[in-house]
Scaffold this active site. Structure first.
Site, short mmCIF file in Angstrom:
data_model
loop_
_atom_site.label_atom_id
_atom_site.label_comp_id
_atom_site.label_asym_id
_atom_site.label_seq_id
_atom_site.Cartn_x
_atom_site.Cartn_y
_atom_site.Cartn_z
N GLU A 46 0.92 -1.16 0.02
CA GLU A 46 -0.02 -0.08 -0.11
C GLU A 46 0.99 1.14 -0.08
O GLU A 46 1.95 1.30 0.59
CB GLU A 46 -0.80 0.19 1.31
CG GLU A 46 -1.56 1.32 1.20
CD GLU A 46 -2.84 1.19 2.38
OE1 GLU A 46 -2.64 0.48 3.29
OE2 GLU A 46 -3.77 1.85 2.08
N CYS B 222 -6.59 0.87 2.82
CA CYS B 222 -7.70 2.00 2.93
C CYS B 222 -7.49 3.10 1.61
O CYS B 222 -8.44 3.60 1.31
CB CYS B 222 -7.24 2.98 4.20
SG CYS B 222 -8.23 1.83 5.62
N ASN C 16 -12.50 -3.06 0.64
CA ASN C 16 -11.26 -3.41 1.74
C ASN C 16 -11.84 -3.02 3.06
O ASN C 16 -12.15 -1.95 3.21
CB ASN C 16 -10.24 -2.19 1.27
CG ASN C 16 -9.16 -2.37 2.47
OD1 ASN C 16 -8.30 -3.19 2.66
ND2 ASN C 16 -9.03 -1.23 3.28
N GLU C 17 -12.00 -3.87 3.69
CA GLU C 17 -12.65 -3.84 5.22
C GLU C 17 -13.64 -2.93 5.33
O GLU C 17 -13.60 -2.09 6.23
CB GLU C 17 -11.30 -3.47 6.20
CG GLU C 17 -10.66 -2.51 6.24
CD GLU C 17 -9.53 -2.36 6.92
OE1 GLU C 17 -9.22 -1.25 7.96
OE2 GLU C 17 -8.74 -3.37 7.42
#
Ligand code: AHR
Length: 686
Positions: free
Chosen positions: A74, A285, A415-416
């Site tokens: 990331e 994120c 994503n989550e």
């Protein structure tokens, strides 16, 4: 000693009571020998194999994932811009702006300079940019180039950039400079391009003549005459004129695999050394972003770099998109890892902190009227990666230099995310569309940011309802949690979705953290029939630019600090298998500080043992290798050990590193596991 056979003369033989390892070899040879004297070959082969590899004891084996351990990448902690992406100039496109940081503007990290008492002007413009996706550029007016005897440096009007905390320059190495320029006055403008050390001494130089009235890319290369860890790039207009400039860029010539627009070679190499089975990108994120406008849209990141859409990074800085989807896929291929892109599920991050300018936004939902277009964007990604170069999107991949498909197998969606009804609707629509058009793609769903709780439960319910091939679990927690939860996956339903443990780490980079993770990783191997993939997170962190403190690799412009966590993960990644064997290593099962696994890599025929002792005392495990025939007499031994509190730092990078040696191998032996250690024993069976 009995070997039962069922013959199916029309096609294959099925060996009964051969262990999986034997069966694997058997099928491999069958594939090679498919043609020819079918019956005869197979009878001999099976007879031969029956003498060489079958289970003597009650050792049980099972197939496990061949993609178990990989990387999570990331752009957090300046992992991409200023990190893995080898660009040395910061804010090359003059697109930094106050929505990213209150104090930022298009000239951030640039100094306007006028040495030699020169006179000129500088302005930021946006009327007629290189490309509408890259709206800002600067205009330099060179009115007078100083010419005074008492000034012995270079005169001119120009700009200076010190990169991300100084530019690293190495003697005799080449640096590739480029910039876009458009002359706005009659006469061409000549630029001096140089690298200066911290005292202003020129340590590399060249020139560029900007003579086009249209935007044009000018390139030159500079060779350094000495080392410098904190150099600056200086460009100076040397004659009167007016000129527009943009995309002022400097790359080391030596990028990883010498790719243009490539990766920083030393960082990329330590990633390659891990021998990861896959790389997940671009987050995290970063994927779902801070508000809908900040979601990571893959199409913004392909094509010529000057045409990519740059944007605010959710972690509080700027993303150039220079390391974009093409570069990610190319890098995966370069290091032999499968690409695992993750696209937003058309909702933004629920934890959006926003910025001082926009405020926190929470989960935002893409309006229904825009969903079809978004779904098409996701489908286009698969065509871009895997389609023929005659297809619309495959053509763009081919134009970028990769006519062959990238062989995309996995796609993460979301994503989550918070599992709201709106998320469920959007996810389902995207998932169904991918499944219908590309049923071969293994979609990875998402089950929230924690190992349990509401989003976890709801995410799994959705996965069960939709039959999603795999879900992405995330957890960052105390090392004791990893020690105490080694049985987490033992009772997972083998018929439900598989697990991608996409983000995990114990809080900290001490040896104790790494060894706790090692214990847990043996449990992932044991459950490699349900946990298909796993990746530690985050991967990279640049000193002085860190947003998330527990990371696998710390770096500055010169140094790399490989944490004990890196070494543990490297030991696992370098020693992956496809068959898991039970009952090979015996230990005190009541002692959760002890963990062990045995896998076989059927490609090489290697038997690989991993033994973890997460306590502060030496403890014994019993190894019984009698199930394996033709073991070599010596095995490779790799041991990582030390004190629980030990760590690697910029001052002491090699404090904790694995030691490698050979050991004599016996069929049965006791192994004394050192306190706070991971041991790997790797033996060959050929
Ligand atoms: O790995 C750091 C962050 O942790 C990721 O961006 C996010 O997915 C998780 O919360």
């Amino acid at each position: 000693m009995f070997i039962g056979l069922v013959f199916n003369f029309s096609k294959y033989f099925y060996p009964i009571r051969l262990n999986n390892y034997t069966s694997m070899k058997f099928y491999k040879i069958i594939n090679i020998k498919k043609q020819g004297h079918f019956f005869q070959y197979h009878f001999y082969l099976l007879f031969f194999l029956s003498l060489t590899n079958f289970t003597l004891g009650e050792t049980v084996s099972k197939k496990i994932s061949t993609d178990l351990f990989g990387l999570f990448f990331e752009d957090i902690n300046y992992a991409a811009d200023g990190g893995l992406y080898a660009e040395l100039v910061q804010n090359r496109s003059f697109e930094y702006n106050p929505t990213e940081r209150r104090e930022w503007h298009p000239l951030s990290y640039w100094d306007y300079i006028s040495p030699g008492y020169s006179i000129g002007t500088i302005s930021v413009e946006s009327k007629s940019p290189v490309h509408s996706n890259n709206p800002h550029y600067i205009v330099l007016g060179i009115e007078l180039v100083g010419n005074y005897d008492e000034f012995d440096g270079q005169s001119g009007i120009g700009l200076k950039n010190s990169g991300f905390d100084g530019i690293i320059v190495r003697e005799n190495e080449k640096y590739n400079f480029s910039m876009f320029a458009r002359k706005l006055s009659e006469l061409p403008v000549e630029f001096s391009i140089c690298l200066q050390n911290s005292t202003g001494k020129v340590i590399a130089e060249s020139t560029v003549l900007t003579n086009s009235q249209d935007w044009r890319k000018y390139s030159t290369s500079l060779t350094a005459i000495e080392n410098c860890d904190s150099a600056s790039l200086v460009i100076l207009g040397k004659n009167t004129g007016l000129v527009a400039l943009d995309m002022i860029s400097l790359f080391p010539d030596k990028t990883f695999k010498n790719r243009p627009n490539g990766m920083r070679a030393d960082l990329a190499q330590v990633l390659a050394d891990l021998q990861a089975k896959f790389i997940r990108f671009p987050g995290g994120c970063l994927v779902h972003g801070d508000g809908l406008g900040n979601m990571y849209r893959w199409k913004n990141t392909i094509g010529p770099v000057e045409q990519r859409i740059e944007q605010r990074n959710i972690w509080g800085y700027h993303q150039t998109g220079g390391l974009g989807y093409f570069e990610y896929f190319q890098f995966c291929e370069d290091i032999g890892a499968k690409p695992v892109p993750v696209v937003p599920a058309a909702v933004s991050c629920q934890n959006s902190g926003g910025t001082w300018r926009i405020g926190g936004k929470g989960q935002q939902i893409l309006p229904m009227c825009d969903l079809d277009v978004y779904i098409q964007e996701v489908l286009d990604l698969i065509e871009w990666a895997n389609g023929p170069s005659s297809s619309e999107w495959g053509k763009k991949r081919a134009e970028a230099g990769h006519p062959e498909p990238f062989k995309l197998e996995y796609l993460g969606i979301g994503n989550e995310d918070k599992i709201t009804p709106e998320f469920e609707t959007h996810f389902t629509r995207i998932y169904e569309a991918v499944k219908e058009k590309y049923p071969e793609i293994k979609v990875i769903g998402t089950v929230g940011p924690f190992h349990s709780g509401e989003d976890f439960e709801k995410g799994w319910q959705l996965a069960n309802t939709l039959n999603i091939p795999m879900v992405d679990e995330h957890y960052y927690t105390d090392p004791n949690w990893f020690i105490n939860n080694q049985n987490r996956y033992d009772n997972y339903d083998r018929k439900a979705s598989k697990v991608y443990l996409g983000e995990y780490a114990s809080w900290g980079n001490k040896l104790w953290n790494a060894i706790a993770e090692a214990a847990y990783l043996t449990s992932l191997e044991r459950n490699g029939d349900v946990v298909y993939m796993a990746s530690y997170a985050p991967l990279l962190a640049k000193k002085g630019f860190i947003q998330w403190n527990t990371d696998m690799i710390f770096f500055d412009n010169v140094n790399l600090v490989l944490t004990p966590n890196y070494h543990v993960h490297k030991m696992f990644m370098n020693n992956q298998g496809d068959l898991y064997y039970e009952n090979v290593i015996q230990k005190n099962d009541a002692d959760s500080t002890l963990a062990a696994s045995c896998v076989v890599d059927s490609e090489s025929g290697d038997v690989i043992l991993k033994l973890v002792n997460a306590s502060n005392q030496t403890k014994t495990m019993k190894v019984d290798l009698s199930s394996f025939r033709h073991l070599t007499k010596e095995a490779k031994l790799i041991v990582l050990m030390g004190n629980a509190e030990d760590e690697n730092t910029f001052e002491n990078k090699q404090n904790i590193i694995p030691s490698k040696s050979q050991m004599k191998l016996q069929k049965k032996f006791n192994y004394e596991t050192p306190p706070m250690s991971l041991t790997i024993i790797r033996a060959n069976t050929n």
